[in-house]
Design a protein around this motif. Structure first.
Motif, PDB file in Angstrom:
ATOM      1  N   SER A  31       0.896  -1.126  -0.027  1.00 10.68           N
ATOM      2  CA  SER A  31       0.050  -0.005   0.050  1.00 10.68           C
ATOM      3  C   SER A  31       0.918   1.214  -0.246  1.00 10.68           C
ATOM      4  O   SER A  31       1.906   1.379   0.835  1.00 10.68           O
ATOM      5  CB  SER A  31      -0.802   0.216   1.548  1.00 10.68           C
ATOM      6  OG  SER A  31      -1.519  -1.196   1.335  1.00 10.68           O
TER       7      SER A  31
ATOM      8  N   GLU B 222      -2.133   5.833   0.038  1.00 16.01           N
ATOM      9  CA  GLU B 222      -3.339   5.114   0.472  1.00 16.01           C
ATOM     10  C   GLU B 222      -3.381   5.079   1.923  1.00 16.01           C
ATOM     11  O   GLU B 222      -4.779   4.943   2.582  1.00 16.01           O
ATOM     12  CB  GLU B 222      -3.198   3.737   0.000  1.00 16.01           C
ATOM     13  CG  GLU B 222      -3.604   3.582  -1.641  1.00 16.01           C
ATOM     14  CD  GLU B 222      -3.473   2.057  -2.114  1.00 16.01           C
ATOM     15  OE1 GLU B 222      -3.744   2.039  -3.372  1.00 16.01           O
ATOM     16  OE2 GLU B 222      -2.590   1.442  -1.304  1.00 16.01           O
ATOM     17  N   ILE B 223      -2.454   4.784   2.486  1.00 14.88           N
ATOM     18  CA  ILE B 223      -2.658   4.889   3.855  1.00 14.88           C
ATOM     19  C   ILE B 223      -3.011   6.117   4.482  1.00 14.88           C
ATOM     20  O   ILE B 223      -4.032   6.246   5.441  1.00 14.88           O
ATOM     21  CB  ILE B 223      -1.344   4.250   4.663  1.00 14.88           C
ATOM     22  CG1 ILE B 223      -0.928   2.865   4.196  1.00 14.88           C
ATOM     23  CG2 ILE B 223      -1.236   4.157   6.175  1.00 14.88           C
ATOM     24  CD1 ILE B 223       0.757   2.575   4.359  1.00 14.88           C
TER      25      ILE B 223
ATOM     26  N   CYS C 146      -4.957   8.415   3.103  1.00 14.19           N
ATOM     27  CA  CYS C 146      -6.395   8.659   2.939  1.00 14.19           C
ATOM     28  C   CYS C 146      -7.209   7.701   3.765  1.00 14.19           C
ATOM     29  O   CYS C 146      -8.371   8.165   4.253  1.00 14.19           O
ATOM     30  CB  CYS C 146      -6.518   8.165   1.354  1.00 14.19           C
ATOM     31  SG  CYS C 146      -5.829   9.184   0.186  1.00 14.19           S
ATOM     32  N   SER C 147      -6.660   6.617   4.139  1.00 15.32           N
ATOM     33  CA  SER C 147      -7.591   5.692   4.626  1.00 15.32           C
ATOM     34  C   SER C 147      -7.428   5.946   6.239  1.00 15.32           C
ATOM     35  O   SER C 147      -8.520   6.003   6.836  1.00 15.32           O
ATOM     36  CB  SER C 147      -6.875   4.255   4.727  1.00 15.32           C
ATOM     37  OG  SER C 147      -6.007   4.165   5.251  1.00 15.32           O
ATOM     38  N   GLN C 148      -6.524   6.815   6.808  1.00 15.09           N
ATOM     39  CA  GLN C 148      -6.565   7.022   8.031  1.00 15.09           C
ATOM     40  C   GLN C 148      -7.079   8.382   8.377  1.00 15.09           C
ATOM     41  O   GLN C 148      -7.260   8.901   9.636  1.00 15.09           O
ATOM     42  CB  GLN C 148      -4.857   7.271   8.737  1.00 15.09           C
ATOM     43  CG  GLN C 148      -4.493   5.740   8.558  1.00 15.09           C
ATOM     44  CD  GLN C 148      -5.180   4.657   9.510  1.00 15.09           C
ATOM     45  OE1 GLN C 148      -5.655   4.993  10.584  1.00 15.09           O
ATOM     46  NE2 GLN C 148      -5.582   3.512   8.839  1.00 15.09           N
TER      47      GLN C 148
ATOM     48  N   TYR D  78     -10.120   8.616  10.528  1.00 14.61           N
ATOM     49  CA  TYR D  78     -10.007   8.099  11.963  1.00 14.61           C
ATOM     50  C   TYR D  78      -9.355   9.101  12.794  1.00 14.61           C
ATOM     51  O   TYR D  78      -9.213   8.682  14.145  1.00 14.61           O
ATOM     52  CB  TYR D  78      -9.258   6.889  11.699  1.00 14.61           C
ATOM     53  CG  TYR D  78     -10.001   5.819  11.100  1.00 14.61           C
ATOM     54  CD1 TYR D  78     -10.812   5.048  11.798  1.00 14.61           C
ATOM     55  CD2 TYR D  78      -9.479   5.347   9.875  1.00 14.61           C
ATOM     56  CE1 TYR D  78     -11.505   3.769  10.980  1.00 14.61           C
ATOM     57  CE2 TYR D  78     -10.142   4.248   9.153  1.00 14.61           C
ATOM     58  CZ  TYR D  78     -11.232   3.404   9.874  1.00 14.61           C
ATOM     59  OH  TYR D  78     -11.745   2.777   9.045  1.00 14.61           O
TER      60      TYR D  78
ATOM     61  N   LYS E 111      -4.778  -4.558   8.875  1.00  9.36           N
ATOM     62  CA  LYS E 111      -4.284  -4.226   7.630  1.00  9.36           C
ATOM     63  C   LYS E 111      -3.209  -3.569   7.545  1.00  9.36           C
ATOM     64  O   LYS E 111      -1.918  -3.779   6.763  1.00  9.36           O
ATOM     65  CB  LYS E 111      -5.345  -3.924   6.589  1.00  9.36           C
ATOM     66  CG  LYS E 111      -4.923  -4.017   4.945  1.00  9.36           C
ATOM     67  CD  LYS E 111      -6.037  -3.296   4.232  1.00  9.36           C
ATOM     68  CE  LYS E 111      -5.436  -2.897   2.724  1.00  9.36           C
ATOM     69  NZ  LYS E 111      -6.445  -2.256   1.865  1.00  9.36           N
ATOM     70  N   TYR E 112      -3.332  -2.326   7.943  1.00 13.16           N
ATOM     71  CA  TYR E 112      -2.086  -1.400   8.138  1.00 13.16           C
ATOM     72  C   TYR E 112      -1.409  -1.514   9.561  1.00 13.16           C
ATOM     73  O   TYR E 112      -2.248  -1.510  10.520  1.00 13.16           O
ATOM     74  CB  TYR E 112      -2.429   0.191   8.057  1.00 13.16           C
ATOM     75  CG  TYR E 112      -3.209   0.097   6.562  1.00 13.16           C
ATOM     76  CD1 TYR E 112      -2.565   0.118   5.435  1.00 13.16           C
ATOM     77  CD2 TYR E 112      -4.428   0.680   6.497  1.00 13.16           C
ATOM     78  CE1 TYR E 112      -3.107  -0.076   4.088  1.00 13.16           C
ATOM     79  CE2 TYR E 112      -5.115   0.857   5.341  1.00 13.16           C
ATOM     80  CZ  TYR E 112      -4.509   0.627   4.192  1.00 13.16           C
ATOM     81  OH  TYR E 112      -5.072   0.973   2.756  1.00 13.16           O
TER      82      TYR E 112
ATOM     83  N   THR F 106      -0.151   3.443  10.817  1.00  5.78           N
ATOM     84  CA  THR F 106      -1.408   4.224  11.109  1.00  5.78           C
ATOM     85  C   THR F 106      -0.637   5.356  11.842  1.00  5.78           C
ATOM     86  O   THR F 106      -1.236   6.573  11.557  1.00  5.78           O
ATOM     87  CB  THR F 106      -2.197   3.054  12.059  1.00  5.78           C
ATOM     88  OG1 THR F 106      -2.323   2.161  11.527  1.00  5.78           O
ATOM     89  CG2 THR F 106      -3.369   3.911  12.322  1.00  5.78           C
TER      90      THR F 106
ATOM     91  N   SER G  48       1.007   7.756   9.971  1.00  9.39           N
ATOM     92  CA  SER G  48       0.162   8.562   8.952  1.00  9.39           C
ATOM     93  C   SER G  48      -0.561   9.546   9.593  1.00  9.39           C
ATOM     94  O   SER G  48      -0.727  10.632   9.158  1.00  9.39           O
ATOM     95  CB  SER G  48      -0.618   7.834   8.036  1.00  9.39           C
ATOM     96  OG  SER G  48      -1.415   6.742   8.726  1.00  9.39           O
TER      97      SER G  48
END
Lengths: 239, 154
Positions: free
Chosen positions: A36, A40-41, A43-45, A48, A110-111, A116, A119
């Protein structure tokens, strides 16, 4: 090593072409090894990150804007006194997994926990940097001090809080960490307010070189400290 | 990670170890299958992991068949189809002689660094050495190779 020798070494290790490569590659799943990207990481975090972190940073920026609008003679130091709370937001967010005893669980997601936290710190760090740059540019409009000195006055309390906070997070365990970090940021902030009120000698531009020097040292220390913190989180990956 | 590129690198590494095309390819494929079965979660060390699996599989192979170990020690590798450059400049045979002076680990480092074009972090991780140590070692190897090349060519 010179080019000719390198090429000769490459040739010395040359192997005959593999015959069953394509056939094999078609059989195995192609996505299982894809890494990844940091984007991407991030954007996903981003979703949160606790809303409080954004809210507190925006509120601090609002307070600083208020100070700037007052055109006080000590505006730089008043703004500077609030910056430790910006650092507090980043530190609190980075320690959230440990605080809620979720660090071990997050290590198996996953990460990795390291990605996490890295990021999240990167996102909030960039956000803080933008806020700090805005504060520096707005303070600079008053033309009281040079750009470098203004930047040092604004950044040093922030960096000092960040450095001490990272050190506490790295060396301590338990739920008390956020309180220690809060204590540190409040202490630095209060000291800055008191110094501004008493017009202490260290705030005079004659000592500006020390502020600038301290800022550069702290930037280097934070990079090292951040690296150590990430290395520490690596342990969780291999656990 | 690009399968296509990594396949070639692992295959080259295995070929260097076992000196047999079919066997090297077999071990390469086994390496990838082991890697996929392991449920490895990406953490930036997949290459080190692949090389470690390949190395262990080669060792396993030699343990199973000790005769192959003799091949590793005595036999010269198969000639690749095209070796124009060295033949043209007369370097290859001298270089191979010069490289035979080096230790197994040094030869492996040269393979990873120059033939497989691996990053220093991968090599350092595989051999458990620091970057500084790697730079010093490469510098020493360069000097050693140069020295022996001069001796053999003269």
């Amino acid at each position: 090593m010179d080019k000719e020798l390198k090429m000769a070494i490459c040739r010395a290790y040359e192997a005959p072409l593999p015959g069953r490569k394509e056939e094999f590659l078609q059989k195995i799943p192609q996505n299982s090894m894809q890494k990844s990207s940091l984007y991407e990481i991030i954007c996903s975090q981003i979703g949160y990150i606790h809303k409080g972190a954004w809210f507190s940073a925006t509120a601090i920026f609002g307070a600083i804007l208020y100070f700037l609008s007052q055109q006080e003679p000590n505006t730089v130091f008043l703004c500077s006194a609030l910056t430790p709370f910006l650092a507090l937001g980043v530190l609190i967010e980075s320690g959230r997994s440990q605080r809620y005893n979720m660090a071990e669980l997050e290590s198996a997601t996953k990460y990795s926990l390291r990605s996490t936290i890295f990021s999240k710190m990167l996102i909030l760090g960039i956000f803080d940097l933008i806020v700090l740059l805005l504060i520096i540019s707005l303070t600079q409009l008053q033309k009281r001090y040079g750009l470098l000195l203004t930047a040092a006055y604004i950044l040093l309390p922030y960096l000092l809080t960040m450095w001490l906070g990272l050190m506490i997070e790295r060396t301590s365990f338990g739920r008390e960490i956020p309180y220690s970090v809060m204590g540190i940021s409040t202490l630095i902030s209060v000291l800055m307010f008191i110094s501004t009120g008493t017009n202490i000698i260290i705030l005079k531009p004659d000592y500006g070189i020390w502020w600038e020097f301290g800022t550069f040292i702290l930037i280097a220390e934070i990079i090292l400290s951040g690296q150590k913190r990430m290395d520490q989180l690596e342990e969780s990956i291999w656990n | 990670m690009d399968y296509d590129v990594q396949y070639d690198k692992i295959y080259r590494y295995c070929y260097y170890k076992v000196k047999d095309k079919n066997l090297a390819e077999e071990i390469t494929q086994e390496t990838f299958l082991h890697f996929l079965d392991s449920g490895y979660r990406e953490q930036g060390k997949s290459l080190q992991y692949l090389y470690t699996i390949a190395r262990n599989l080669c060792v396993d192979h030699f343990r199973r068949n000790t005769n192959n170990k003799q091949i590793l020690l005595n036999e010269e590798p198969e000639e690749p189809a095209d070796s124009g450059f060295e033949e043209e400049f007369g370097i290859k045979s001298d270089l191979q002689k010069a490289m035979s002076v080096l230790s197994e680990e040094d030869r492996e480092i040269l393979l990873l660094k120059y033939a497989n074009d691996e990053k220093d972090t991968v090599i350092c991780g595989l051999f458990g050495i620091s970057r500084f140590s790697l730079y010093r070692r490469l510098h020493r190897l360069q000097k050693l190779l140069r020295k022996h090349l001069i001796v053999y060519s003269s």
